[in-house]
Design an enzyme around this catalytic site. Structure first.
Site, PDB file in Angstrom:
ATOM      1  N   HIS A   3       0.819  -1.273  -0.004  1.00  0.00           N
ATOM      2  CA  HIS A   3      -0.021   0.158   0.080  1.00  0.00           C
ATOM      3  C   HIS A   3       1.031   1.148  -0.007  1.00  0.00           C
ATOM      4  O   HIS A   3       2.295   1.214   0.028  1.00  0.00           O
ATOM      5  CB  HIS A   3      -0.925  -0.003   1.058  1.00  0.00           C
ATOM      6  CG  HIS A   3      -0.432   0.002   2.554  1.00  0.00           C
ATOM      7  ND1 HIS A   3       0.349   0.991   3.202  1.00  0.00           N
ATOM      8  CD2 HIS A   3      -0.334  -1.152   3.617  1.00  0.00           C
ATOM      9  CE1 HIS A   3       0.580   0.443   4.283  1.00  0.00           C
ATOM     10  NE2 HIS A   3       0.234  -0.660   4.416  1.00  0.00           N
ATOM     11  N   HIS A  35       4.044   1.652   2.288  1.00  0.00           N
ATOM     12  CA  HIS A  35       5.300   0.990   1.835  1.00  0.00           C
ATOM     13  C   HIS A  35       5.930   1.739   0.627  1.00  0.00           C
ATOM     14  O   HIS A  35       7.260   1.900   0.517  1.00  0.00           O
ATOM     15  CB  HIS A  35       5.139  -0.379   1.262  1.00  0.00           C
ATOM     16  CG  HIS A  35       4.265  -1.463   2.087  1.00  0.00           C
ATOM     17  ND1 HIS A  35       2.955  -2.152   1.885  1.00  0.00           N
ATOM     18  CD2 HIS A  35       4.724  -1.878   3.500  1.00  0.00           C
ATOM     19  CE1 HIS A  35       2.656  -2.555   2.907  1.00  0.00           C
ATOM     20  NE2 HIS A  35       3.467  -2.601   3.965  1.00  0.00           N
ATOM     21  N   CYS A  81       3.042 -11.432  19.917  1.00  0.00           N
ATOM     22  CA  CYS A  81       1.978 -11.209  18.923  1.00  0.00           C
ATOM     23  C   CYS A  81       2.491 -11.688  17.753  1.00  0.00           C
ATOM     24  O   CYS A  81       3.647 -11.135  17.226  1.00  0.00           O
ATOM     25  CB  CYS A  81       1.818  -9.510  18.580  1.00  0.00           C
ATOM     26  SG  CYS A  81       0.695  -9.121  17.404  1.00  0.00           S
ATOM     27  N   CYS A 108       2.929  -8.985  14.919  1.00  0.00           N
ATOM     28  CA  CYS A 108       4.018  -7.841  15.030  1.00  0.00           C
ATOM     29  C   CYS A 108       5.451  -8.696  14.774  1.00  0.00           C
ATOM     30  O   CYS A 108       6.526  -8.442  14.762  1.00  0.00           O
ATOM     31  CB  CYS A 108       4.361  -7.407  16.457  1.00  0.00           C
ATOM     32  SG  CYS A 108       2.907  -6.218  16.663  1.00  0.00           S
ATOM     33  N   CYS A 157      -2.797  -6.748  21.780  1.00  0.00           N
ATOM     34  CA  CYS A 157      -1.787  -6.023  21.259  1.00  0.00           C
ATOM     35  C   CYS A 157      -1.961  -4.763  20.865  1.00  0.00           C
ATOM     36  O   CYS A 157      -2.920  -4.285  20.302  1.00  0.00           O
ATOM     37  CB  CYS A 157      -1.233  -6.885  19.947  1.00  0.00           C
ATOM     38  SG  CYS A 157      -0.128  -5.867  18.785  1.00  0.00           S
ATOM     39  N   HIS A 164      -1.949  -4.177  16.830  1.00  0.00           N
ATOM     40  CA  HIS A 164      -3.098  -4.999  16.074  1.00  0.00           C
ATOM     41  C   HIS A 164      -4.508  -5.068  16.756  1.00  0.00           C
ATOM     42  O   HIS A 164      -4.917  -5.763  16.157  1.00  0.00           O
ATOM     43  CB  HIS A 164      -2.459  -6.374  15.681  1.00  0.00           C
ATOM     44  CG  HIS A 164      -1.158  -6.153  14.680  1.00  0.00           C
ATOM     45  ND1 HIS A 164       0.002  -6.108  15.067  1.00  0.00           N
ATOM     46  CD2 HIS A 164      -1.134  -5.978  13.282  1.00  0.00           C
ATOM     47  CE1 HIS A 164       0.763  -5.949  14.202  1.00  0.00           C
ATOM     48  NE2 HIS A 164       0.114  -5.946  13.159  1.00  0.00           N
ATOM     49  N   LYS A 202      -2.692   5.857  11.329  1.00  0.00           N
ATOM     50  CA  LYS A 202      -1.536   5.243  10.564  1.00  0.00           C
ATOM     51  C   LYS A 202      -2.283   4.451   9.384  1.00  0.00           C
ATOM     52  O   LYS A 202      -3.330   3.540   9.572  1.00  0.00           O
ATOM     53  CB  LYS A 202      -1.017   4.302  11.489  1.00  0.00           C
ATOM     54  CG  LYS A 202       0.355   3.704  10.615  1.00  0.00           C
ATOM     55  CD  LYS A 202       1.102   2.655  11.359  1.00  0.00           C
ATOM     56  CE  LYS A 202       1.980   2.115  10.419  1.00  0.00           C
ATOM     57  NZ  LYS A 202       2.615   1.006  11.073  1.00  0.00           N
ATOM     58  N   LYS A 256      -2.587  -2.092   6.849  1.00  0.00           N
ATOM     59  CA  LYS A 256      -3.627  -3.136   6.127  1.00  0.00           C
ATOM     60  C   LYS A 256      -4.691  -3.527   7.298  1.00  0.00           C
ATOM     61  O   LYS A 256      -5.694  -3.623   6.877  1.00  0.00           O
ATOM     62  CB  LYS A 256      -2.937  -4.262   5.786  1.00  0.00           C
ATOM     63  CG  LYS A 256      -3.775  -5.222   5.058  1.00  0.00           C
ATOM     64  CD  LYS A 256      -2.972  -6.059   4.244  1.00  0.00           C
ATOM     65  CE  LYS A 256      -3.595  -7.066   3.531  1.00  0.00           C
ATOM     66  NZ  LYS A 256      -4.759  -7.643   4.360  1.00  0.00           N
TER      67      LYS A 256
HETATM   68  N1  MSP Z   1       9.301  -7.029   7.595  1.00  0.00           N
HETATM   69  C1  MSP Z   1       9.376  -5.999   8.571  1.00  0.00           C
HETATM   70  C2  MSP Z   1      10.642  -5.441   8.179  1.00  0.00           C
HETATM   71  C3  MSP Z   1      11.911  -6.318   8.279  1.00  0.00           C
HETATM   72  S1  MSP Z   1      13.065  -5.287   7.967  1.00  0.00           S
HETATM   73  C4  MSP Z   1      14.485  -5.993   7.940  1.00  0.00           C
HETATM   74  C5  MSP Z   1       8.053  -5.042   8.271  1.00  0.00           C
HETATM   75  N2  MSP Z   1       7.354  -5.201   7.211  1.00  0.00           N
HETATM   76  S2  MSP Z   1       5.986  -4.558   6.598  1.00  0.00           S
HETATM   77  O1  MSP Z   1       5.477  -4.753   5.582  1.00  0.00           O
HETATM   78  O2  MSP Z   1       5.178  -4.245   7.909  1.00  0.00           O
HETATM   79  O3  MSP Z   1       6.711  -2.964   6.523  1.00  0.00           O
HETATM   80  C6  MSP Z   1       6.839  -1.771   7.620  1.00  0.00           C
HETATM   81  C7  MSP Z   1       7.446  -0.811   6.919  1.00  0.00           C
HETATM   82  O4  MSP Z   1       6.535  -0.465   6.078  1.00  0.00           O
HETATM   83  C8  MSP Z   1       7.523   0.510   7.814  1.00  0.00           C
HETATM   84  O5  MSP Z   1       8.857   0.530   8.579  1.00  0.00           O
HETATM   85  C9  MSP Z   1       7.686   1.871   6.678  1.00  0.00           C
HETATM   86  O6  MSP Z   1       8.809   1.704   6.069  1.00  0.00           O
HETATM   87  C10 MSP Z   1       6.456   1.091   5.699  1.00  0.00           C
HETATM   88  N3  MSP Z   1       5.204   1.483   6.202  1.00  0.00           N
HETATM   89  C11 MSP Z   1       4.121   0.725   6.356  1.00  0.00           C
HETATM   90  N4  MSP Z   1       3.123   1.496   6.552  1.00  0.00           N
HETATM   91  C12 MSP Z   1       3.445   2.705   6.721  1.00  0.00           C
HETATM   92  C13 MSP Z   1       2.806   4.145   7.129  1.00  0.00           C
HETATM   93  N5  MSP Z   1       1.450   4.105   7.265  1.00  0.00           N
HETATM   94  N6  MSP Z   1       3.559   5.086   7.002  1.00  0.00           N
HETATM   95  C14 MSP Z   1       4.945   4.975   6.934  1.00  0.00           C
HETATM   96  N7  MSP Z   1       5.578   3.905   6.246  1.00  0.00           N
HETATM   97  C15 MSP Z   1       4.701   2.998   6.448  1.00  0.00           C
HETATM   98  O7  MSP Z   1       7.892  -4.469   9.389  1.00  0.00           O
END
Ligand code: MSP
Length: 506
Positions: A17, A20, A125, A128, A143, A146, A295, A298
């Site tokens: 989304h 990312h 969790c 997480c 959590c 979540h 925030k 998903k």
């Molecule tokens: N898989 C772990 C990361 C491992 S790194 C060794 C993870 N994945 S995640 O799919 O949840 O991605 C988290 C990351 O996605 C956040 O740290 C950020 O970079 C990005 N974001 C996801 N949602 C976001 C927002 N709403 N706002 C800003 N960044 C966002 O955690």
């Protein structure tokens, strides 16, 4: 110099989304800018495919973890391509090469005396993939991220001696205050360290989707340990027959959001110290993209589909908007209305119109050739030190502040045109030299802002630079007067066409 830059690797339990995309685009801006500076850049992104977050999502959907991972990894790869990310490699933690490196490093952690057998008893969790203390839970043992009800777990597994790094980490933070940025995140991580570090489980006994622990194959390596080492493993196999570790390790910047600060700012340096590997220079955490104050995530369902947004506005407009609307490092709200507004006022009117107007005037008054002249003093002043200040913002990972610097000059150029009214001069006698200078100055200014803004809007700026007859894309040439006049300009279609209808929130 080498510049090694990473994004987090994204979980394949869901689809990409805008959250990312935000991190990937910000990283891409840094990568492109550093290449303009002539740095030897390696830019890594990819997917995190092991552990409960993925195993459980697969179970809910009635597919195997491998099937789910293949499907969603492809989506993340496509979205990176679609936003024009210039990553040098896309790592998947299910790559066998990555697994082999993880097995090797955890063995090293054990050989170095930082791994022991123990019993984990407490909250966990699965979404997480994180262990929780009582204090971190919401009422009803839920959590805080979540909101799901957690169960208390008890299992025998292997522990990492994080507590052994208490002093070393405090020392790292004292000696290198820049290690974590921005300063709020440095303080947050340091407070976490000072509250007393506890050992954590390095392996999980309950699941099988992961890298087997080499000396105890009944268990798999804890997904965060597996995931973090992607930054290291990727260099060993990103290029066939070549090991890039020497060339790029340690990383220059790990870009993350604050949700995963603890893992990158505390666990990661400790794991590296334990493995005898060099630490990254910098971990930089941006804030959250919010939709209606929440925030974007998903689990909350308030996400914008990046593909839909780009279908309507185009890739460059999205890249620009995300890094313009939200101060990099802080949380910020985005909305379809906000997008629409910036698209029209800043992109279409301020930049797009300036470009088409300038080219039209050069066409009409100077037969389509940029005149030869000295840059007007007024613009010279406005542009003084611009490239350096953009570069120094980006050295500090201040991605939106750098863009603001550039945009101030776009506005200065508009004001300059407005103040000097070249269309009036064109009708008067004896004003040729003045008009030459004004048109040359504006064309030069447009060229300079376009070279600088290339990392944010690569396609648009490229089109404009081509129309201006300019070939150099390096930062060296981002100086007013660096190019002489005399160049013929060419046709430029509309950079930012009128958009309707506006995007609807998904
Ligand atoms: N898989 C772990 C990361 C491992 S790194 C060794 C993870 N994945 S995640 O799919 O949840 O991605 C988290 C990351 O996605 C956040 O740290 C950020 O970079 C990005 N974001 C996801 N949602 C976001 C927002 N709403 N706002 C800003 N960044 C966002 O955690």
């Amino acid at each position: 110099m080498s510049y090694y830059l990473t994004t987090p690797i994204y979980y394949v339990n869901g689809e990409p989304h805008l959250g990312h995309v935000y991190t990937t685009v910000a990283a891409d801006v840094l990568a492109r800018h550093m290449r303009q500076r002539g740095e030897d850049v390696f830019f890594l992104t990819g997917t995190d495919e092991h552990g409960e977050p993925v195993a459980q999502a697969a179970e809910r959907q009635g597919v195997t973890p491998r099937e789910l991972a293949d499907k969603n990894a492809e989506r993340f790869r496509r979205v990176a391509e679609r936003v024009n990310a210039t990553n040098d490699f896309f790592i998947r933690t299910s790559d066998p090469e990555h697994g082999a490196v993880v097995a090797e490093v955890v063995t090293r952690l054990k050989d170095n005396g930082f791994v022991y057998e123990g019993t984990y008893e407490g909250w966990y969790c699965p979404r997480c993939a994180d262990f929780k203390t009582d204090a971190e839970l919401l009422e009803g043992d839920r959590c805080a991220i979540h909101l799901i009800v957690l169960e208390k777990e008890k299992e025998d597994n292997w522990f990492f001696r994080l507590s052994a790094f208490q002093e070393k980490l405090e020392q790292l933070y004292a000696e290198q205050p820049e290690f974590v940025g921005p300063p709020e995140r440095h303080n947050e991580a340091l407070a976490f360290i000072k509250s007393g570090l506890r050992d954590f489980s390095l392996s999980r006994a309950r699941i099988s989707w992961g890298v087997p622990v080499p000396w105890d194959p009944e268990q798999v390596v804890y997904v965060w340990v597996d995931a973090l080492f992607n930054y290291y493993s990727a260099l060993s196999y990103a290029r066939e027959g070549e090991d890039l570790t020497e060339r790029y390790w340690p990383a220059s910047v790990h870009l993350i959001a604050k949700d995963i600060l603890k893992f990158h700012a505390v666990f990661w340096p400790a794991l590296l110290m334990a493995a005898g590997l060099e630490l990254p220079r910098r971990v930089f955490s941006h804030g959250y993209l919010l939709m209606d104050e929440h925030k974007m995530s998903k689990s909350l369902g308030n996400v914008l589909d990046p593909f839909e947004v780009m279908d309507v506005y185009g890739t460059d407009a999205l890249r620009y908007y995300l890094l313009r609307e939200v101060a990099f490092g802080q949380d910020g709200s985005i909305s379809p209305e906000g997008f629409e507004k910036r698209y029209t006022t800043e992109l279409a009117n301020e930049y797009g119109n300036l470009a088409s107007r300038t080219l039209a005037m050069i066409g009409r008054y100077r037969d389509g050739r940029i005149p030869q002249a000295e840059p007007p003093a007024e613009l010279g002043e406005a542009f003084e030190g611009l490239a350096e200040s953009v570069a120094s913002c980006l050295d500090r990972v201040e991605v939106s502040a750098a863009l603001e610097q550039i945009w101030r000059r776009v506005r200065a150029l508009n004001r300059f045109v407005q103040d000097h009214e070249p269309w009036k001069l064109a009708k008067q006698e004896g004003t040729e030299a003045e008009l030459d200078q004004i048109l040359y100055g504006v064309a030069e200014g447009l060229r300079v802002v376009s070279v600088l803004v290339l990392p944010w809007m690569p396609d648009t700026a490229e089109r404009l630079l081509t129309a201006l007859g300019s070939e150099d894309r390096s930062l060296h040439c981002a100086r007013l007067g660096a190019h002489r006049g005399g160049t013929p300009v060419s046709e430029l279609g509309q950079l930012f066409p009128r958009i309707e209808p506006p995007v609807e929130a998904a």
